[in-house]
Write an enzyme that holds these catalytic residues in place. Structure first.
Site, PDB file in Angstrom:
ATOM      1  N   ASP A 121       1.010  -1.145  -0.404  1.00  0.00           N
ATOM      2  CA  ASP A 121      -0.226  -0.077  -0.260  1.00  0.00           C
ATOM      3  C   ASP A 121       0.965   1.136  -0.004  1.00  0.00           C
ATOM      4  OD1 ASP A 121      -2.286   0.875   0.071  1.00  0.00           O
ATOM      5  OD2 ASP A 121      -2.373   1.073   2.135  1.00  0.00           O
ATOM      6  N   PHE A 171     -10.760  -0.760   1.073  1.00  0.00           N
ATOM      7  CA  PHE A 171     -10.698  -1.479   1.647  1.00  0.00           C
ATOM      8  C   PHE A 171     -10.864  -3.000   1.714  1.00  0.00           C
ATOM      9  CE2 PHE A 171      -9.818  -3.734   5.456  1.00  0.00           C
ATOM     10  CZ  PHE A 171      -8.668  -3.583   5.876  1.00  0.00           C
TER      11      PHE A 171
END
Ligand code: IMP
Ligand code: MG
Length: 212
Positions: A121, A171
């Site tokens: 990420d 997410f």
């Protein structure tokens, strides 16, 4: 799929009821798509490491699902080993400050090492791990990540040798990825419903001593 009855005393009406798959708003990658892509990555790694015996290292717990499927698809003599870390900062605002709570069992000096990640990420966790592993003088060190979310990258110099899928800024859970330690066992990767994220925002990983 996932139609097990609720456990005794557990309400099936809750968002964490009997069917975790019902908490998913969209499946991004099915079990079949993941298997196919993991096979592609394993074929590339098998070609690149022919004649060598690489060591695959990963961080508990998220990457374990990918690591086990990936290594079973390799046609190489391989070894695996694990580390555990605690990240400071909230689950989606990681500081990159990481504390090692379990080190590798084996020496990596002179070894061909592949760091296996579930998702990169910001890149801060992987960057920290690479620096730590590089300091031990492996013969080679490469990253293999199933998922890559480049839009959120902070560490822009990260060199990813093998990547499964690029993913959007949503997410995700399943196939090792968790939300508050749940959903890791789902065989697909999906987007969690907003109401579940809103009801229980990601907890502070440092306070919980959570693992990635
Ligand atoms: P980074 O240091 O920001 O690259 O963090 C990577 C770690 O954050 C991963 O190993 C996961 O544990 C966690 N993470 C990042 N994005 C997600 C997500 O969408 N779902 C679940 N965990 C995630
Ligand atoms: Mg996690």
């Amino acid at each position: 799929m996932f139609r097990n009855p609720a456990a005794p005393g557990e309400s099936s009406a809750s968002s964490h009821g009997a069917d975790p798959a019902s908490d998913i708003q969209q499946i991004l990658f099915t079990e079949e798509q993941i298997t196919r892509r993991v096979g592609d990555l394993a074929a590339a790694i098998t070609r690149d490491y022919a004649g060598r015996a690489p060591l695959f290292v990963s961080v508990l717990k998220g990457a374990v699902f990918f690591l086990t499927d990936l290594t079973r698809a390799l046609r190489l003599p391989v070894e695996i080993d694990f580390m555990a870390i605690t990240s400071y900062g909230s689950a989606r605002a990681q500081s990159g400050v990481v504390r090692l709570i379990k080190d590798l069992d084996v020496e990596i000096t002179g070894r061909d090492v592949v760091l296996v990640e579930d998702i990169i990420d910001t890149g801060l966790t992987a960057g920290y791990l690479l620096r730590m592993l590089q300091a031990r003088s492996p013969a080679s060190l490469r990253i293999c990540t199933l998922l890559d979310r480049p839009y959120r990258r902070i560490l822009e110099t990260l060199d990813i040798a093998y990547r499964g899928f690029e993913v959007p800024d949503r997410f995700l859970v399943g196939y090792g990825l968790d939300y508050r330690e749940r959903y890791r066992h789902l065989p697909f990767i999906g987007v969690l419903k907003n109401e579940i994220l809103a009801a229980e925002p990601p907890r502070d990983v440092a306070a919980a001593g959570g693992s990635v």
